[in-house]
Design an enzyme around this catalytic site. Structure first.
Site, short mmCIF file in Angstrom:
data_model
loop_
_atom_site.label_atom_id
_atom_site.label_comp_id
_atom_site.label_asym_id
_atom_site.label_seq_id
_atom_site.Cartn_x
_atom_site.Cartn_y
_atom_site.Cartn_z
N SER A 4 0.88 -1.18 0.00
CA SER A 4 0.00 0.00 0.00
C SER A 4 0.91 1.22 0.00
O SER A 4 2.11 1.09 0.32
CB SER A 4 -0.85 -0.01 1.28
OG SER A 4 -1.45 1.26 1.51
N TYR A 36 -1.68 -1.75 10.22
CA TYR A 36 -1.69 -1.82 8.76
C TYR A 36 -0.37 -1.28 8.21
O TYR A 36 0.29 -1.92 7.37
CB TYR A 36 -2.88 -1.01 8.24
CG TYR A 36 -3.15 -1.13 6.77
CD1 TYR A 36 -3.82 -2.23 6.25
CD2 TYR A 36 -2.77 -0.12 5.88
CE1 TYR A 36 -4.10 -2.33 4.89
CE2 TYR A 36 -3.04 -0.20 4.52
CZ TYR A 36 -3.71 -1.31 4.04
OH TYR A 36 -3.98 -1.41 2.69
N1 LIG Z 1 -8.63 -0.43 -1.30
C1 LIG Z 1 -7.60 0.35 -1.10
O1 LIG Z 1 -7.73 1.59 -1.08
C2 LIG Z 1 -6.25 -0.26 -0.89
C3 LIG Z 1 -5.13 0.60 -0.93
C4 LIG Z 1 -3.86 0.06 -0.75
C5 LIG Z 1 -3.71 -1.29 -0.57
N2 LIG Z 1 -4.80 -2.11 -0.53
C6 LIG Z 1 -4.56 -3.54 -0.32
O2 LIG Z 1 -5.18 -4.28 -1.37
C7 LIG Z 1 -5.39 -5.62 -0.92
C8 LIG Z 1 -6.77 -6.06 -1.32
O3 LIG Z 1 -7.73 -5.33 -0.59
P1 LIG Z 1 -9.01 -4.65 -1.26
O4 LIG Z 1 -8.87 -3.20 -1.10
O5 LIG Z 1 -9.25 -5.21 -2.59
O6 LIG Z 1 -10.14 -5.09 -0.21
P2 LIG Z 1 -11.39 -6.08 -0.33
O7 LIG Z 1 -11.89 -6.21 1.08
O8 LIG Z 1 -12.32 -5.61 -1.37
O9 LIG Z 1 -10.72 -7.44 -0.80
C9 LIG Z 1 -9.91 -8.20 0.08
C10 LIG Z 1 -10.19 -9.69 -0.16
O10 LIG Z 1 -9.37 -10.42 0.76
C11 LIG Z 1 -10.16 -11.44 1.36
N3 LIG Z 1 -9.60 -11.81 2.66
C12 LIG Z 1 -9.68 -11.12 3.83
N4 LIG Z 1 -9.09 -11.82 4.81
C13 LIG Z 1 -8.61 -12.96 4.26
C14 LIG Z 1 -7.90 -14.07 4.76
N5 LIG Z 1 -7.59 -14.18 6.07
N6 LIG Z 1 -7.55 -15.06 3.90
C15 LIG Z 1 -7.90 -14.98 2.59
N7 LIG Z 1 -8.59 -13.97 2.07
C16 LIG Z 1 -8.93 -12.95 2.88
C17 LIG Z 1 -11.56 -10.85 1.45
O11 LIG Z 1 -12.56 -11.83 1.56
C18 LIG Z 1 -11.64 -10.06 0.14
O12 LIG Z 1 -12.17 -10.85 -0.90
C19 LIG Z 1 -5.13 -5.62 0.58
O13 LIG Z 1 -3.86 -6.17 0.85
C20 LIG Z 1 -5.16 -4.14 0.93
O14 LIG Z 1 -4.39 -3.86 2.07
C21 LIG Z 1 -6.06 -1.61 -0.69
#
Ligand SMILES: NC(=O)c1ccc[n+]([C@@H]2O[C@H](COP(=O)([O-])OP(=O)(O)OC[C@H]3O[C@@H](n4cnc5c(N)ncnc54)[C@H](O)[C@@H]3O)[C@@H](O)[C@H]2O)c1
Length: 274
Positions: free
Chosen positions: A143, A156
């Site tokens: 991130s 985080y």
């Molecule tokens: N959305 C943002 O703004 C953002 C920004 C920077 C980084 N990220 C990172 O992107 C990645 C994906 O997140 P996202 O934003 O798509 O969120 P999201 O919640 O839409 O998707 C995350 C997915 O991970 C799954 N998940 C959660 N815990 C789990 C576990 N213990 N084992 C297996 N699967 C699990 C959830 O069911 C979900 O399908 C994460 O690592 C997050 O930190 C997101």
């Protein structure tokens, strides 16, 4: 990686958001895709979307914190597809509290999914990827919170800094194992991340349905996760280490590194005085 068609991509957390975006982007380039997600219905719906447009995709329930389950997931993927060319350690969660309010369970949950989950993925997949002929690549989702401090989300930030460090080191070790590595550092993306408490395991307090309207409205204005998926795909083709999706987040990097540079200047001056 020069060619994606016919190769195999594994994506943890592929049932939603950025993982779903990556699954579609890779499938659209002719890759076969294996999704592991703690929400079986979410993984299944992405599998159906990809198969509905002629792709080849599997989806399994997977908790990335469960080291043995990740090993079994890897066994199943290698059995089904015979190889893994792109491993995306992407599952991630977040809590929103100031440092003095964070509970043990909060720390354990976020460290478990965001850091140990990545380690478990690397341990389960890397040895077999190393033994495989041809190009192979890891994409770890960090991130912009892995590049500079962000208030209110310390666990985080801690885990995302760790993921950046692991990725930089994996990349540096490429001469020993032949595996490329990219680290994805997005800003706000329109996903369900703010509601990640929906998937909080009972061992660390169980589901948390608190709402966070301010963060939610920022995330709602974020980038389309399908676009993030396409950016990641191009970065794998280009063999980029860092993947930045939001140019405006450069100021977070600049502020941190200006402070570090100033501290080195002070150390230089001290050494000069001595
Ligand atoms: N959305 C943002 O703004 C953002 C920004 C920077 C980084 N990220 C990172 O992107 C990645 C994906 O997140 P996202 O934003 O798509 O969120 P999201 O919640 O839409 O998707 C995350 C997915 O991970 C799954 N998940 C959660 N815990 C789990 C576990 N213990 N084992 C297996 N699967 C699990 C959830 O069911 C979900 O399908 C994460 O690592 C997050 O930190 C997101």
């Amino acid at each position: 990686m020069r060619e994606l068609a016919g190769k195999v991509a594994v994506i943890t957390g592929g049932g939603s958001g950025i993982g779903r975006g990556m699954a579609h982007a890779f499938a659209d380039s002719g890759m076969r895709v294996a999704i592991g997600d703690i929400e079986p219905a979410a993984g299944e719906s992405v599998r159906a979307e990809i198969e509905g447009k002629g792709g080849d995709c599997t989806a399994e329930r997977l908790d990335v914190v469960d080291r043995e389950a990740v090993q079994r997931f890897a066994d199943a993927v290698f059995e089904r597809f015979g190889a893994v060319h792109v491993l995306c350690n992407n599952a991630g969660v977040v809590t929103f509290d100031l440092m003095d309010e964070i509970t043990d369970a909060d720390w354990r949950w976020v460290i478990g999914v965001n850091l140990e989950g990545v380690v478990n993925g690397l341990q389960a997949f890397l040895p077999r990827m190393k033994a495989q002929e041809g190009e192979k690549h890891v994409v770890n989702t960090a991130s912009i919170a892995g590049i500079g401090p962000h208030e209110g989300i310390a666990p985080y930030v801690a885990t995302k800094y760790a993921v950046v460090g692991i990725s930089e080191t994996l990349r540096a070790e490429r001469p020993h194992h032949g595996i490329g590595c990219s680290v994805l550092c997005p800003g706000n993306v329109q996903t369900q991340i703010v509601a990640s408490g929906r998937n909080r395991q009972d061992t660390v307090g169980g589901p948390d349905h608190r709402v966070h309207p301010d963060v939610q409205s920022q995330i709602a204005q974020g980038m389309d996760p399908m676009e993030v998926g396409r950016i990641v795909r191009q970065a794998v083709l280009d063999d980029d280490l860092y993947i930045f999706t939001h140019p405006e987040t450069r100021e977070i990097f600049d502020a941190r590194f200006a402070a570090i540079r100033a501290a080195y200047d002070k150390a230089d001056a001290r050494a000069g005085d001595a």
